[in-house]
Design a protein around this motif. Structure first.
Motif, PDB file in Angstrom:
ATOM      1  N   LEU A 184     -33.097  -0.281 -11.671  1.00 36.43           N
ATOM      2  CA  LEU A 184     -33.959   0.850 -11.991  1.00 36.43           C
ATOM      3  C   LEU A 184     -34.987   1.094 -10.891  1.00 36.43           C
ATOM      4  O   LEU A 184     -35.246   2.255 -10.518  1.00 36.43           O
ATOM      5  CB  LEU A 184     -34.659   0.612 -13.323  1.00 36.43           C
ATOM      6  CG  LEU A 184     -35.639   1.694 -13.790  1.00 36.43           C
ATOM      7  CD1 LEU A 184     -34.927   3.031 -13.956  1.00 36.43           C
ATOM      8  CD2 LEU A 184     -36.316   1.281 -15.098  1.00 36.43           C
ATOM      9  N   ALA A 185     -35.539   0.014 -10.351  1.00 34.88           N
ATOM     10  CA  ALA A 185     -36.521   0.156  -9.269  1.00 34.88           C
ATOM     11  C   ALA A 185     -35.892   0.817  -8.044  1.00 34.88           C
ATOM     12  O   ALA A 185     -36.528   1.651  -7.375  1.00 34.88           O
ATOM     13  CB  ALA A 185     -37.094  -1.209  -8.902  1.00 34.88           C
ATOM     14  N   LYS A 186     -34.660   0.489  -7.750  1.00 37.58           N
ATOM     15  CA  LYS A 186     -33.984   1.079  -6.581  1.00 37.58           C
ATOM     16  C   LYS A 186     -33.657   2.550  -6.831  1.00 37.58           C
ATOM     17  O   LYS A 186     -33.703   3.373  -5.921  1.00 37.58           O
ATOM     18  CB  LYS A 186     -32.733   0.273  -6.242  1.00 37.58           C
ATOM     19  CG  LYS A 186     -33.045  -1.160  -5.814  1.00 37.58           C
ATOM     20  CD  LYS A 186     -31.810  -1.919  -5.421  1.00 37.58           C
ATOM     21  CE  LYS A 186     -32.133  -3.386  -5.127  1.00 37.58           C
ATOM     22  NZ  LYS A 186     -33.160  -3.561  -4.099  1.00 37.58           N
ATOM     23  N   VAL A 187     -33.293   2.882  -8.080  1.00 36.35           N
ATOM     24  CA  VAL A 187     -33.050   4.288  -8.414  1.00 36.35           C
ATOM     25  C   VAL A 187     -34.330   5.089  -8.274  1.00 36.35           C
ATOM     26  O   VAL A 187     -34.350   6.182  -7.688  1.00 36.35           O
ATOM     27  CB  VAL A 187     -32.482   4.410  -9.846  1.00 36.35           C
ATOM     28  CG1 VAL A 187     -32.489   5.876 -10.305  1.00 36.35           C
ATOM     29  CG2 VAL A 187     -31.070   3.851  -9.918  1.00 36.35           C
ATOM     30  N   ASP A 188     -35.430   4.546  -8.822  1.00 34.25           N
ATOM     31  CA  ASP A 188     -36.719   5.237  -8.725  1.00 34.25           C
ATOM     32  C   ASP A 188     -37.199   5.337  -7.288  1.00 34.25           C
ATOM     33  O   ASP A 188     -37.970   6.247  -6.944  1.00 34.25           O
ATOM     34  CB  ASP A 188     -37.764   4.517  -9.576  1.00 34.25           C
ATOM     35  CG  ASP A 188     -37.479   4.670 -11.069  1.00 34.25           C
ATOM     36  OD1 ASP A 188     -36.756   5.625 -11.438  1.00 34.25           O
ATOM     37  OD2 ASP A 188     -37.960   3.837 -11.862  1.00 34.25           O
ATOM     38  N   GLY A 189     -36.747   4.402  -6.448  1.00 27.63           N
ATOM     39  CA  GLY A 189     -37.111   4.438  -5.034  1.00 27.63           C
ATOM     40  C   GLY A 189     -36.154   5.277  -4.196  1.00 27.63           C
ATOM     41  O   GLY A 189     -36.221   5.240  -2.966  1.00 27.63           O
ATOM     42  N   ALA A 215     -28.333   1.091  -2.564  1.00 26.77           N
ATOM     43  CA  ALA A 215     -28.798  -0.231  -3.011  1.00 26.77           C
ATOM     44  C   ALA A 215     -28.660  -0.370  -4.522  1.00 26.77           C
ATOM     45  O   ALA A 215     -28.315  -1.438  -5.034  1.00 26.77           O
ATOM     46  CB  ALA A 215     -30.248  -0.444  -2.585  1.00 26.77           C
ATOM     47  N   ALA A 216     -28.928   0.725  -5.254  1.00 19.17           N
ATOM     48  CA  ALA A 216     -28.775   0.687  -6.706  1.00 19.17           C
ATOM     49  C   ALA A 216     -27.316   0.454  -7.090  1.00 19.17           C
ATOM     50  O   ALA A 216     -27.026  -0.310  -8.023  1.00 19.17           O
ATOM     51  CB  ALA A 216     -29.271   1.998  -7.314  1.00 19.17           C
ATOM     52  N   SER A 217     -26.378   1.091  -6.372  1.00 19.81           N
ATOM     53  CA  SER A 217     -24.952   0.890  -6.651  1.00 19.81           C
ATOM     54  C   SER A 217     -24.539  -0.551  -6.399  1.00 19.81           C
ATOM     55  O   SER A 217     -23.756  -1.136  -7.164  1.00 19.81           O
ATOM     56  CB  SER A 217     -24.119   1.837  -5.787  1.00 19.81           C
ATOM     57  OG  SER A 217     -24.387   3.185  -6.109  1.00 19.81           O
ATOM     58  N   ARG A 218     -25.056  -1.124  -5.311  1.00 19.85           N
ATOM     59  CA  ARG A 218     -24.734  -2.535  -5.030  1.00 19.85           C
ATOM     60  C   ARG A 218     -25.314  -3.451  -6.098  1.00 19.85           C
ATOM     61  O   ARG A 218     -24.671  -4.402  -6.529  1.00 19.85           O
ATOM     62  CB  ARG A 218     -25.253  -2.918  -3.648  1.00 19.85           C
ATOM     63  CG  ARG A 218     -24.499  -2.294  -2.487  1.00 19.85           C
ATOM     64  CD  ARG A 218     -24.851  -2.969  -1.174  1.00 19.85           C
ATOM     65  NE  ARG A 218     -26.261  -2.791  -0.835  1.00 19.85           N
ATOM     66  CZ  ARG A 218     -26.740  -1.801  -0.088  1.00 19.85           C
ATOM     67  NH1 ARG A 218     -25.905  -0.875   0.385  1.00 19.85           N
ATOM     68  NH2 ARG A 218     -28.033  -1.713   0.180  1.00 19.85           N
ATOM     69  N   ARG A 219     -26.540  -3.151  -6.531  1.00 18.36           N
ATOM     70  CA  ARG A 219     -27.200  -4.025  -7.503  1.00 18.36           C
ATOM     71  C   ARG A 219     -26.536  -3.928  -8.874  1.00 18.36           C
ATOM     72  O   ARG A 219     -26.417  -4.935  -9.581  1.00 18.36           O
ATOM     73  CB  ARG A 219     -28.677  -3.642  -7.613  1.00 18.36           C
ATOM     74  CG  ARG A 219     -29.514  -4.666  -8.374  1.00 18.36           C
ATOM     75  CD  ARG A 219     -29.471  -6.028  -7.706  1.00 18.36           C
ATOM     76  NE  ARG A 219     -30.385  -6.970  -8.319  1.00 18.36           N
ATOM     77  CZ  ARG A 219     -30.109  -8.244  -8.563  1.00 18.36           C
ATOM     78  NH1 ARG A 219     -28.915  -8.728  -8.236  1.00 18.36           N
ATOM     79  NH2 ARG A 219     -31.005  -9.041  -9.108  1.00 18.36           N
ATOM     80  N   LYS A 235     -30.569  11.499 -11.409  1.00 18.49           N
ATOM     81  CA  LYS A 235     -31.616  10.487 -11.563  1.00 18.49           C
ATOM     82  C   LYS A 235     -32.087  10.382 -13.003  1.00 18.49           C
ATOM     83  O   LYS A 235     -32.341   9.280 -13.507  1.00 18.49           O
ATOM     84  CB  LYS A 235     -32.791  10.810 -10.645  1.00 18.49           C
ATOM     85  CG  LYS A 235     -33.854   9.717 -10.615  1.00 18.49           C
ATOM     86  CD  LYS A 235     -34.924  10.018  -9.585  1.00 18.49           C
ATOM     87  CE  LYS A 235     -35.982   8.910  -9.576  1.00 18.49           C
ATOM     88  NZ  LYS A 235     -37.053   9.184  -8.596  1.00 18.49           N
ATOM     89  N   ALA A 236     -32.194  11.507 -13.683  1.00 19.37           N
ATOM     90  CA  ALA A 236     -32.646  11.481 -15.071  1.00 19.37           C
ATOM     91  C   ALA A 236     -31.656  10.720 -15.950  1.00 19.37           C
ATOM     92  O   ALA A 236     -32.049   9.930 -16.826  1.00 19.37           O
ATOM     93  CB  ALA A 236     -32.832  12.905 -15.586  1.00 19.37           C
TER      94      ALA A 236
END
Length: 424
Positions: free
Chosen positions: A351-356, A361-365, A409-410
């Motif tokens: 979530l932090a990577k999406v918000d950033g 990085a979000a896909s990898r996480r 994003k939403a």
């Protein structure tokens, strides 16, 4: 299995038959033990490599399928363009076809929600259509006579569909039985042995070849899962990357050997031979044998599906666990707090990577979340199938949102926050 062709390209056609296409050298290998060994190796490395790209690199299922569709087009052009059988080109094509056919089935199942029973039936019908059109036009399905362009095109289309069918039926078997990867290897292996016995006793060579060809896909894929799965899940714990490297090295060694020895080249004089005598009465009798083997395999699957572990879960957890909403307490209390905390930490980090605005990085996480959840399935699901199924659905929503081709994003925030709330 090695067999001689029962169809000679020099046999005179009856009046009104399709005009023969210009002949070329046979560009497929002789069917020897080396053929089956490398076929299983290609299936295994193809499955493991696709999983590695899709999951570990976070490319996503659809994007991975698009990549390999392009690769398939390229290697097919190469294979169709060469003038003779070249082991490296041929087996590279088989690997890419293996991956692509598998991905097509996975898209139907994972992205479109098509039940495996339906996809298995559709691919079986499609394969029957391909074989029917091939036979009507060419009067043979023998791989010893792939000496015209139409036959070569029919051959590769059939190979692609067999991989898709093998994927669907193999996954359907696992869904029905709940077998571990190590146990699941035994069914396709046993069926291939039964086919070899039938062929040796006089079953039709072409039928035996294509039956075995279909079964090598679930055999190779199950071997890959067995090598790559964690030890807690009954695997050897090598991981998809190491498994891919091990089997790739085995493929390269075998291809080099075949290139130097030419043990799998179908020589021109083999194609010009006379039609081999066939014992049609024995072939018809062996059809009964294959039917009995099929009935026995189906009975085994029914028995495995009805074992107590499946029935008990159904009785304990109620009729519709997938659609039942659970409170955070109900969803997490059956499981160790440390495991829930691990999933929550990965979700929060995603979530932090999406918000950033760091989508890659979000896909990898989120792939780490998927891997951690899948690795713990064997220990968590028996504790409460109802709670596990509910959390599995919540995680699927997250995976779909983060891996969407055009991520919103939403939608990502909603799915991730919902999962965080559920995890407590």
């Amino acid at each position: 299995m090695t067999y001689q062709t029962s169809d000679s390209p020099g046999v005179r056609r009856s009046a009104g038959a399709h005009a023969p296409a210009p002949q070329m050298l046979n560009k497929v290998p002789e069917v020897t033990i080396w053929f089956w060994i490398i076929k299983v190796l290609c299936t295994t490395v193809g499955e493991s490599f696709a999983d590695w790209i899709n999951m570990n690199l976070g490319v996503g299922l659809v994007n991975t399928a698009l990549i390999f569709t392009g690769a398939l087009a390229a290697v097919l052009v190469w294979q169709l363009g060469v003038a003779r059988y070249i082991p490296f080109v041929y087996w590279l094509t088989v690997v890419v076809v293996s991956v692509t056919g598998t991905l097509y089935t996975d898209i139907l199942t994972d992205s479109q929600g098509v039940p495996l029973a339906v996809s298995s039936s559709v691919f079986a019908a499609l394969l029957a259509v391909v074989f029917g059109a091939w036979y009507v036009r060419e009067r043979t399905l023998s791989v010893h006579t792939i000496v015209t362009r139409p036959r070569e095109l029919f051959y590769w289309l059939a190979v692609l569909v067999t991989f898709a069918l093998g994927t669907a039926t193999g996954d359907w078997t696992l869904e029905l039985t709940g077998w571990t990867a190590g146990v699941s290897v035994l069914l396709p292996f046993g069926l291939i042995v039964a086919i070899v016995v039938g062929w040796r006793l006089g079953a039709n060579s072409v039928l035996s070849f294509w039956l075995a060809y279909i079964l090598t896909r679930p055999l190779g894929a199950n071997l890959g899962d067995w090598f790559g799965s964690p030890r807690d899940d009954g695997g050897l714990g090598l991981g998809t990357a190491v498994t891919s490297v091990v089997f790739l090295c085995a493929i390269l060694f075998t291809v080099v050997y075949l290139t130097l020895s030419r043990r799998d080249v179908i020589e021109a004089h083999d194609l010009a031979g006379s039609r081999q005598a066939r014992n049609t009465s024995r072939e018809r009798g062996m059809l009964v044998y294959y039917a009995l083997v099929s009935v026995a395999a189906a009975a085994l699957l029914v028995w495995a599906h009805q074992q107590p572990h499946a029935a008990a879960a159904s009785e304990e957890d109620g009729p519709a666990p997938v659609t039942t909403h659970l409170t955070p307490q109900e969803a997490t209390s059956p499981f160790p707090p440390a495991e829930i905390a691990k999933f929550r930490a990965i979700t929060a980090d995603t979530l932090a990577k999406v918000d950033g605005d760091d989508q890659k990085a979000a896909s990898r996480r989120v792939t780490d979340l998927e891997a951690a959840w899948d690795n713990d399935q064997s220990t968590l699901e028996p504790k409460s199938e109802r709670a596990w199924t509910f959390l599995d659905g919540e995680i699927d929503h997250v995976l779909e949102a983060v891996r969407a081709e055009d991520p919103d994003k939403a939608t990502e925030d909603k799915a991730l926050n919902t999962l965080l709330t559920t995890l407590g």
